[in-house]
Design a protein around this motif. Structure first.
Motif, PDB file in Angstrom:
ATOM      1  N   VAL A 157       0.842  -1.198   0.000  1.00  0.00           N
ATOM      2  CA  VAL A 157       0.000   0.000   0.000  1.00  0.00           C
ATOM      3  C   VAL A 157       0.877   1.248   0.000  1.00  0.00           C
ATOM      4  CG1 VAL A 157      -1.674   1.350   1.333  1.00  0.00           C
ATOM      5  CG2 VAL A 157      -1.936  -1.134   1.143  1.00  0.00           C
ATOM      6  N   ARG A 158       1.895   1.240   0.840  1.00  0.00           N
ATOM      7  CA  ARG A 158       2.816   2.377   0.926  1.00  0.00           C
ATOM      8  C   ARG A 158       3.495   2.643  -0.423  1.00  0.00           C
ATOM      9  NH1 ARG A 158       5.279   3.982   5.489  1.00  0.00           N
ATOM     10  NH2 ARG A 158       4.950   1.926   6.423  1.00  0.00           N
ATOM     11  N   GLN A 159       4.036   1.620  -1.010  1.00  0.00           N
ATOM     12  CA  GLN A 159       4.764   1.770  -2.270  1.00  0.00           C
ATOM     13  C   GLN A 159       3.859   2.278  -3.388  1.00  0.00           C
ATOM     14  OE1 GLN A 159       6.689  -1.979  -3.097  1.00  0.00           O
ATOM     15  NE2 GLN A 159       8.038  -1.836  -1.307  1.00  0.00           N
ATOM     16  N   GLN A 160       2.637   1.741  -3.454  1.00  0.00           N
ATOM     17  CA  GLN A 160       1.711   2.155  -4.509  1.00  0.00           C
ATOM     18  C   GLN A 160       1.346   3.624  -4.399  1.00  0.00           C
ATOM     19  OE1 GLN A 160      -1.501  -0.646  -3.950  1.00  0.00           O
ATOM     20  NE2 GLN A 160      -0.616  -2.162  -5.364  1.00  0.00           N
ATOM     21  N   LEU A 161       1.086   4.089  -3.171  1.00  0.00           N
ATOM     22  CA  LEU A 161       0.681   5.476  -2.995  1.00  0.00           C
ATOM     23  C   LEU A 161       1.854   6.440  -3.144  1.00  0.00           C
ATOM     24  CD1 LEU A 161      -1.934   5.177  -0.123  1.00  0.00           C
ATOM     25  CD2 LEU A 161      -2.329   5.502  -2.562  1.00  0.00           C
ATOM     26  N   GLU A 162       3.020   6.041  -2.706  1.00  0.00           N
ATOM     27  CA  GLU A 162       4.189   6.902  -2.892  1.00  0.00           C
ATOM     28  C   GLU A 162       4.511   7.048  -4.372  1.00  0.00           C
ATOM     29  OE1 GLU A 162       6.679   6.542   1.293  1.00  0.00           O
ATOM     30  OE2 GLU A 162       7.321   5.322  -0.420  1.00  0.00           O
ATOM     31  N   ALA A 163       4.321   5.982  -5.138  1.00  0.00           N
ATOM     32  CA  ALA A 163       4.561   6.059  -6.583  1.00  0.00           C
ATOM     33  C   ALA A 163       3.517   6.954  -7.253  1.00  0.00           C
ATOM     34  CB  ALA A 163       4.518   4.657  -7.193  1.00  0.00           C
ATOM     35  N   LYS A 164       2.290   6.919  -6.741  1.00  0.00           N
ATOM     36  CA  LYS A 164       1.195   7.692  -7.338  1.00  0.00           C
ATOM     37  C   LYS A 164       1.317   9.184  -7.050  1.00  0.00           C
ATOM     38  CE  LYS A 164      -3.885   7.929  -7.343  1.00  0.00           C
ATOM     39  NZ  LYS A 164      -4.045   7.726  -8.783  1.00  0.00           N
ATOM     40  N   TYR A 165       1.642   9.533  -5.793  1.00  0.00           N
ATOM     41  CA  TYR A 165       1.632  10.938  -5.379  1.00  0.00           C
ATOM     42  C   TYR A 165       3.023  11.557  -5.241  1.00  0.00           C
ATOM     43  CZ  TYR A 165      -3.238   9.914  -4.216  1.00  0.00           C
ATOM     44  OH  TYR A 165      -4.548   9.532  -4.271  1.00  0.00           O
ATOM     45  N   GLU A 166       4.044  10.737  -5.197  1.00  0.00           N
ATOM     46  CA  GLU A 166       5.419  11.206  -4.984  1.00  0.00           C
ATOM     47  C   GLU A 166       5.532  11.994  -3.679  1.00  0.00           C
ATOM     48  OE1 GLU A 166       6.553  13.309  -8.513  1.00  0.00           O
ATOM     49  OE2 GLU A 166       6.785  11.468  -9.684  1.00  0.00           O
ATOM     50  N   VAL A 167       4.853  11.480  -2.658  1.00  0.00           N
ATOM     51  CA  VAL A 167       4.854  12.053  -1.312  1.00  0.00           C
ATOM     52  C   VAL A 167       5.105  10.911  -0.334  1.00  0.00           C
ATOM     53  CG1 VAL A 167       3.358  13.065   0.466  1.00  0.00           C
ATOM     54  CG2 VAL A 167       3.315  13.980  -1.853  1.00  0.00           C
ATOM     55  N   PRO A 168       5.913  11.121   0.712  1.00  0.00           N
ATOM     56  CA  PRO A 168       6.173  10.043   1.680  1.00  0.00           C
ATOM     57  C   PRO A 168       4.903   9.595   2.403  1.00  0.00           C
ATOM     58  CG  PRO A 168       7.749  11.840   1.947  1.00  0.00           C
ATOM     59  CD  PRO A 168       6.695  12.339   1.026  1.00  0.00           C
ATOM     60  N   VAL A 169       4.666   8.299   2.428  1.00  0.00           N
ATOM     61  CA  VAL A 169       3.585   7.721   3.217  1.00  0.00           C
ATOM     62  C   VAL A 169       4.204   7.277   4.540  1.00  0.00           C
ATOM     63  CG1 VAL A 169       1.879   5.874   3.392  1.00  0.00           C
ATOM     64  CG2 VAL A 169       2.294   6.976   1.181  1.00  0.00           C
ATOM     65  N   VAL A 170       3.895   7.985   5.622  1.00  0.00           N
ATOM     66  CA  VAL A 170       4.572   7.739   6.902  1.00  0.00           C
ATOM     67  C   VAL A 170       3.782   6.826   7.825  1.00  0.00           C
ATOM     68  CG1 VAL A 170       5.884   9.888   6.834  1.00  0.00           C
ATOM     69  CG2 VAL A 170       3.596   9.873   7.871  1.00  0.00           C
ATOM     70  N   GLY A 171       2.572   6.455   7.406  1.00  0.00           N
ATOM     71  CA  GLY A 171       1.778   5.558   8.237  1.00  0.00           C
ATOM     72  C   GLY A 171       0.696   4.854   7.442  1.00  0.00           C
ATOM     73  N   VAL A 172       0.579   3.553   7.648  1.00  0.00           N
ATOM     74  CA  VAL A 172      -0.512   2.764   7.074  1.00  0.00           C
ATOM     75  C   VAL A 172      -1.252   2.165   8.267  1.00  0.00           C
ATOM     76  CG1 VAL A 172      -1.162   0.835   5.586  1.00  0.00           C
ATOM     77  CG2 VAL A 172       0.823   2.262   4.983  1.00  0.00           C
ATOM     78  N   LEU A 173      -2.414   2.739   8.582  1.00  0.00           N
ATOM     79  CA  LEU A 173      -3.138   2.384   9.799  1.00  0.00           C
ATOM     80  C   LEU A 173      -4.212   1.336   9.495  1.00  0.00           C
ATOM     81  CD1 LEU A 173      -3.718   5.979  11.243  1.00  0.00           C
ATOM     82  CD2 LEU A 173      -1.670   4.560  11.358  1.00  0.00           C
ATOM     83  N   PRO A 174      -4.156   0.212  10.175  1.00  0.00           N
ATOM     84  CA  PRO A 174      -5.135  -0.851   9.904  1.00  0.00           C
ATOM     85  C   PRO A 174      -6.498  -0.545  10.514  1.00  0.00           C
ATOM     86  CG  PRO A 174      -3.723  -1.493  11.724  1.00  0.00           C
ATOM     87  CD  PRO A 174      -3.183  -0.184  11.220  1.00  0.00           C
ATOM     88  N   ASN A 175      -7.520  -1.035   9.885  1.00  0.00           N
ATOM     89  CA  ASN A 175      -8.860  -0.980  10.454  1.00  0.00           C
ATOM     90  C   ASN A 175      -8.917  -1.991  11.592  1.00  0.00           C
ATOM     91  OD1 ASN A 175     -11.461   0.071  10.484  1.00  0.00           O
ATOM     92  ND2 ASN A 175     -12.283  -1.607   9.272  1.00  0.00           N
ATOM     93  N   CYS A 176      -9.276  -1.571  12.805  1.00  0.00           N
ATOM     94  CA  CYS A 176      -9.262  -2.514  13.924  1.00  0.00           C
ATOM     95  C   CYS A 176     -10.519  -2.387  14.767  1.00  0.00           C
ATOM     96  CB  CYS A 176      -8.005  -2.329  14.786  1.00  0.00           C
ATOM     97  SG  CYS A 176      -7.928  -0.801  15.713  1.00  0.00           S
ATOM     98  N   ASP A 177     -10.939  -3.509  15.319  1.00  0.00           N
ATOM     99  CA  ASP A 177     -12.176  -3.567  16.105  1.00  0.00           C
ATOM    100  C   ASP A 177     -12.097  -2.689  17.343  1.00  0.00           C
ATOM    101  OD1 ASP A 177     -13.209  -5.347  14.281  1.00  0.00           O
ATOM    102  OD2 ASP A 177     -12.706  -7.127  15.459  1.00  0.00           O
ATOM    103  N   GLU A 178     -10.925  -2.638  17.974  1.00  0.00           N
ATOM    104  CA  GLU A 178     -10.780  -1.868  19.213  1.00  0.00           C
ATOM    105  C   GLU A 178     -11.060  -0.375  18.979  1.00  0.00           C
ATOM    106  OE1 GLU A 178      -7.939  -5.405  19.590  1.00  0.00           O
ATOM    107  OE2 GLU A 178      -8.619  -4.019  18.028  1.00  0.00           O
ATOM    108  N   MET A 179     -10.631   0.142  17.851  1.00  0.00           N
ATOM    109  CA  MET A 179     -10.896   1.542  17.539  1.00  0.00           C
ATOM    110  C   MET A 179     -12.385   1.778  17.344  1.00  0.00           C
ATOM    111  SD  MET A 179      -9.824   4.662  16.971  1.00  0.00           S
ATOM    112  CE  MET A 179      -8.096   4.783  16.452  1.00  0.00           C
ATOM    113  N   MET A 180     -13.042   0.858  16.671  1.00  0.00           N
ATOM    114  CA  MET A 180     -14.478   0.986  16.448  1.00  0.00           C
ATOM    115  C   MET A 180     -15.248   0.908  17.764  1.00  0.00           C
ATOM    116  SD  MET A 180     -14.588   1.452  13.222  1.00  0.00           S
ATOM    117  CE  MET A 180     -16.326   1.273  12.858  1.00  0.00           C
ATOM    118  N   GLN A 181     -14.837  -0.020  18.630  1.00  0.00           N
ATOM    119  CA  GLN A 181     -15.508  -0.187  19.915  1.00  0.00           C
ATOM    120  C   GLN A 181     -15.294   1.016  20.835  1.00  0.00           C
ATOM    121  OE1 GLN A 181     -13.782  -3.872  21.198  1.00  0.00           O
ATOM    122  NE2 GLN A 181     -14.983  -5.116  19.773  1.00  0.00           N
ATOM    123  N   LEU A 182     -14.148   1.649  20.709  1.00  0.00           N
ATOM    124  CA  LEU A 182     -13.850   2.812  21.540  1.00  0.00           C
ATOM    125  C   LEU A 182     -14.783   3.976  21.199  1.00  0.00           C
ATOM    126  CD1 LEU A 182     -11.861   3.518  23.788  1.00  0.00           C
ATOM    127  CD2 LEU A 182     -10.287   4.379  22.040  1.00  0.00           C
TER     128      LEU A 182
END
Length: 252
Positions: free
Chosen positions: A198-223
């Protein structure tokens, strides 16, 4: 000189406020003095993450923008114990969630130049190291001003085609406005996705550093935005990514 970090997304629902609050708190835990400004005046909400269920409408950013008080008077100390223990501070400047105040802003507007003046005054008076600006999604006059004064722009997006198109517009605009540093964070990525791909694809597309790839997680939804994720789940893999992104932000 304090670093002004604008956290922005082209569309709503990207998790921008959660990301802003957790990054600001993570940096404050290193002993820094950090302010978080909610300039999403049309749909405010980041105050809930800092435990402010009710905000006194007389001590909000709206009152400053209407000329009723100084910007320092609407800076609330919301430092969690974990931040205080390390000598840091978190100040929050909330926008009013009062329906009348929101309607007035939409109807009358405000002098956006006061935002730039307020940033400078706040940094000096509170001796800040970082100012995090949680903005309204999309493009408007306030967003353009914030982009123009930001040292760092963090663009939040989801792995979604509509987000991809809007983000391209945002990145192009920020480059034309000569923002010193543009970073990208991808949020709500499916658990079975390869973060590095995901990081490589987006950096190639936008030529901007991708500094975080945040996963979708149940704990965040429950919070459900009832607390700061990085403090509630200090050992979670998502919290570790927040720390990595914070390190990138603090690396100048």
């Amino acid at each position: 000189m304090a670093e002004v970090v604008l956290v922005h997304s082209f569309r709503g629902g990207t998790g921008k406020s959660n990301t802003t609050a957790n990054l600001a708190t993570t940096i404050a835990r290193t002993g820094k003095r950090v302010a978080v400004i909610d300039t999403d005046i049309q749909s405010p909400g980041i105050h809930v993450l800092f435990g402010m269920e009710q905000v006194d409408s007389q001590t909000t950013l709206n009152q400053y923008l209407w000329g009723n008080c100084s910007v320092e008077e609407v800076a609330h100390d919301v430092s969690p114990d974990e931040v205080k223990q390390n000598g840091g501070k978190v100040f929050l400047l909330p926008s009013s969630s009062d329906a009348g105040d929101i309607t007035r802003i939409l109807h009358e507007g405000y002098d956006v130049r006061l935002l730039k003046k307020g940033f400078a005054s706040l940094i000096k008076t509170l001796t800040l190291d970082y100012v995090f600006v949680d903005s309204h999604p999309g493009l408007n006059e306030e967003t353009l001003l914030c982009i123009a004064v930001a040292n760092t722009l963090i663009v939040i997006l989801r792995p979604d085609r509509q987000d991809f198109q809007g983000t391209a517009v945002m990145v192009d605009l920020a480059q034309k406005l000569k923002v010193p540093r543009i970073l990208m964070v991808v949020n709500r990525v499916m658990q079975n996705s390869d973060p590095e791909m995901v990081r490589q694809q987006l950096e190639a597309k936008y030529e901007v550093p991708v500094v975080g790839v945040l996963p979708n997680c149940d704990e965040m939804m429950q919070l459900a935005s009832s607390d700061l994720f990085s403090l509630r789940y200090p050992d979670h893999s998502l919290t570790q990514i927040y720390h990595q992104v914070a390190d990138k932000v603090m690396t100048t």
